[in-house]
Motif scaffolding. Structure first.
Motif, mmCIF file in Angstrom:
data_model
loop_
_atom_site.group_PDB
_atom_site.id
_atom_site.type_symbol
_atom_site.label_atom_id
_atom_site.label_comp_id
_atom_site.label_asym_id
_atom_site.label_seq_id
_atom_site.Cartn_x
_atom_site.Cartn_y
_atom_site.Cartn_z
ATOM 1 N N SER A 45 1.284 -30.542 33.188
ATOM 2 C CA SER A 45 1.962 -29.372 32.631
ATOM 3 C C SER A 45 3.388 -29.277 33.157
ATOM 4 N N LEU A 46 4.197 -28.444 32.504
ATOM 5 C CA LEU A 46 5.577 -28.204 32.930
ATOM 6 C C LEU A 46 5.638 -26.894 33.719
ATOM 7 N N PRO A 47 6.354 -26.884 34.843
ATOM 8 C CA PRO A 47 6.531 -25.611 35.554
ATOM 9 C C PRO A 47 7.496 -24.722 34.766
ATOM 10 N N SER A 92 -0.193 -31.973 27.183
ATOM 11 C CA SER A 92 -0.886 -31.275 26.099
ATOM 12 C C SER A 92 0.045 -30.266 25.454
ATOM 13 N N GLY A 93 -0.382 -29.701 24.342
ATOM 14 C CA GLY A 93 0.342 -28.614 23.697
ATOM 15 C C GLY A 93 1.709 -29.032 23.176
ATOM 16 N N GLU A 94 2.640 -28.090 23.227
ATOM 17 C CA GLU A 94 3.972 -28.332 22.669
ATOM 18 C C GLU A 94 4.727 -29.442 23.420
ATOM 19 N N PRO A 95 4.623 -29.543 24.764
ATOM 20 C CA PRO A 95 5.296 -30.663 25.437
ATOM 21 C C PRO A 95 4.789 -32.023 24.933
ATOM 22 N N LEU A 96 3.490 -32.125 24.584
ATOM 23 C CA LEU A 96 2.950 -33.370 24.029
ATOM 24 C C LEU A 96 3.529 -33.613 22.636
ATOM 25 N N ARG A 97 3.494 -32.559 21.803
ATOM 26 C CA ARG A 97 3.988 -32.687 20.428
ATOM 27 C C ARG A 97 5.439 -33.203 20.425
ATOM 28 N N ARG A 98 6.275 -32.592 21.277
ATOM 29 C CA ARG A 98 7.678 -33.010 21.303
ATOM 30 C C ARG A 98 7.842 -34.393 21.926
ATOM 31 N N ALA A 112 -10.129 -35.187 23.473
ATOM 32 C CA ALA A 112 -10.462 -34.787 22.098
ATOM 33 C C ALA A 112 -9.764 -33.477 21.719
ATOM 34 N N GLU A 113 -9.734 -32.539 22.684
ATOM 35 C CA GLU A 113 -9.144 -31.232 22.414
ATOM 36 C C GLU A 113 -7.629 -31.330 22.220
ATOM 37 N N GLU A 114 -6.975 -32.095 23.111
ATOM 38 C CA GLU A 114 -5.523 -32.267 23.006
ATOM 39 C C GLU A 114 -5.146 -32.974 21.701
ATOM 40 N N LEU A 115 -5.981 -33.943 21.322
ATOM 41 C CA LEU A 115 -5.736 -34.711 20.101
ATOM 42 C C LEU A 115 -5.872 -33.812 18.873
#
Lengths: 310, 310
Positions: free
Chosen positions: B139-141, B168-174, B187-190
């Motif tokens: 995660s990002l602080p 995960s989440g938006e940091p992964l998407r970007r 599976a959940e992150e995907l």
């Protein structure tokens, strides 16, 4: 100076979570931390009342440093904590934002070596020379003998310093036998000490075990005091809503404050009840709502003499 | 040298309690603490496999000091963490001794200032010059921009260093849009990334979003890899019982280890599955059972090519 002893000081950490669900993973939304342990809370309340207070006990490791830094910012409280090689414990209070309920996780505390315990006793004896009263508060860290409070009570009595004991279980049982001036058990601690769940009977039994005076804290029913000078019940006229954490520590501060000012018992009890009730609206232990305190002290507490018939 | 990045390092604290009951007070029977955060766990596994590893990210405050002291004792791991004014977060895992279940409380982490984020990017660029691969983990602080990983992926690609992204989440998407060499979502992150709960379809969709290769970790079903060189499924022959915490970090270590050794994909996947399964009997993240690992690697993992028909 009033001396408070906290052998098992703590770094009190509070986590807010949206909802606490066992076996789930939670993102903590807010973290706060502050110096903790009963005697430190008592000291903060006494300092807020204008007393000079010295705190002693043990502090060690990185959490001990954080505790001492935090204490450094409290006006009127002098730090005489004794260093230990082990690390001061943390306590974690998890507040469920939905219900407001708190789940508490308390670390056991550092293992105290015999030489460290000896060093503390020397510091304690020196501090008593300048003390008008002393409060012995809370649990014992590992390594400190279970009879520790009994010894500290005797040292205070030998020095002519009035001593209040606020602990539980076997340390309370042994400490009471050393004849402290005052104990302040709650209903559960009193029942564990005496075997009786009837408060007046249990309070009298606790006196027979050695306590000169007993002030039992009975939650919303207030305080029941049995002393050589008489018996009283003291309670607020109206219930106060909020977080009862720290109400007991505030009551101890009120009793000590009244003791060093030589107030008559009814006035001591009124002060203790007012402080205790004024701690309930405050968010954390060691703080109280000053306006609520002054209003309660004015006309919000009923103190009634208890008959001898029990 | 393999570089792992953990922007939100942690002091991982584990409490054992007899039974966790919400709204009750608990005496913690055992406290353990160690350096944490995904990239630090990955680094420990890589070091145990014999790789030279450097860890970077942020560390600050008293918990940051404890994290760095703990890392100092790990052979093969070099500490290149960047100081921050804020305090490194704690995570608290509360283990219920009766059920074995764990309740996790994760602090958000220190607020990172723009100048601190700039300082980190300079250190990162310098470290890449000596790196055979880099893993960006966790995660990002607060304060670090949500597109942080996208920037770090681009810097690695410009430096010609293969980059694995595990978040995960938006940091992964970007981050995926910046075309990393490999992502390892569960599976959940995907499903969150692609909107599809069908693993093969979702894995292919993640490639279309920019990831060169995708290795999805599907719990007990093992790994599903979709790469330019082919598609495979890899899973242990038998289920392993224990604590799955850290299995994902061990899989990342296995994939990186196979990458820098230029192993063919089936061998990389076998190593990742064996390490992941061997992490399950280990008590904490970043460790694995070496005997179990070697036995699994010998003949305990099935790797099968997946048809193109999906």
């Amino acid at each position: 100076m009033i001396l408070t002893v906290t052998l098992n000081t703590a770094l009190d950490i509070t986590y807010r979570v949206p909802t606490l669900r066992p076996h789930a993973s939670h993102r903590v939304t807010e973290v706060t931390e502050r110096p903790g342990g009963k005697g430190l809370n008592v000291a903060r309340v006494l300092a807020a009342l204008g007393h000079e207070v010295t705190v002693t006990g043990f502090a060690g490791g990185v959490t001990g440093e954080v505790v001492r830094e935090g204490l450094g910012g409290v006006r009127g409280v002098a730090d005489a904590l004794v260093p230990v090689a082990g690390t001061t414990r943390r306590t974690v209070a998890v507040v469920d934002e939905r219900t407001g309920d708190t789940t508490q996780l308390n670390e056991p505390g550092p293992a105290v070596a015999p030489t460290e315990w000896d060093a503390f006793q020397d510091v304690y004896a020196d501090l008593l020379a300048g003390a008008s009263a002393v409060a012995l508060c809370g649990s014992l860290p590992p390594g400190v003998p279970v009879g520790a409070y009994a010894g500290l009570v005797r040292t205070a009595r030998a020095a002519g310093v009035p001593v209040l004991l606020d602990t539980s279980g076997e340390p309370l049982r042994r400490g009471v036998a050393a004849r402290p001036d005052l104990i302040k058990p709650n209903a559960e601690e009193l029942a564990e000490l005496t075997g009786s769940h009837e408060p007046l009977r249990a309070t009298q039994a606790a006196r027979r075990r050695g306590a000169r005076s007993v002030v039992a804290s009975l939650g919303a029913e207030g305080l029941l005091a049995v002393t050589p000078e008489g018996r009283w019940r003291a309670a607020p006229h109206a219930r106060v809503r909020g977080n009862p954490t720290g109400a007991g520590d505030s009551a101890v501060a009120g009793l000590l404050s009244g003791l060093v000012e030589n107030l008559p018992w009814p006035d001591r009890l009124a002060r203790a009840v007012a402080l205790s009730a004024a701690a309930v609206p405050a968010p954390v232990a060691g703080e109280f709502d000053r306006a609520a305190y002054e209003e309660l002290l004015g006309r919000g507490v009923a103190v009634t003499a208890e008959s001898d018939a029990a």
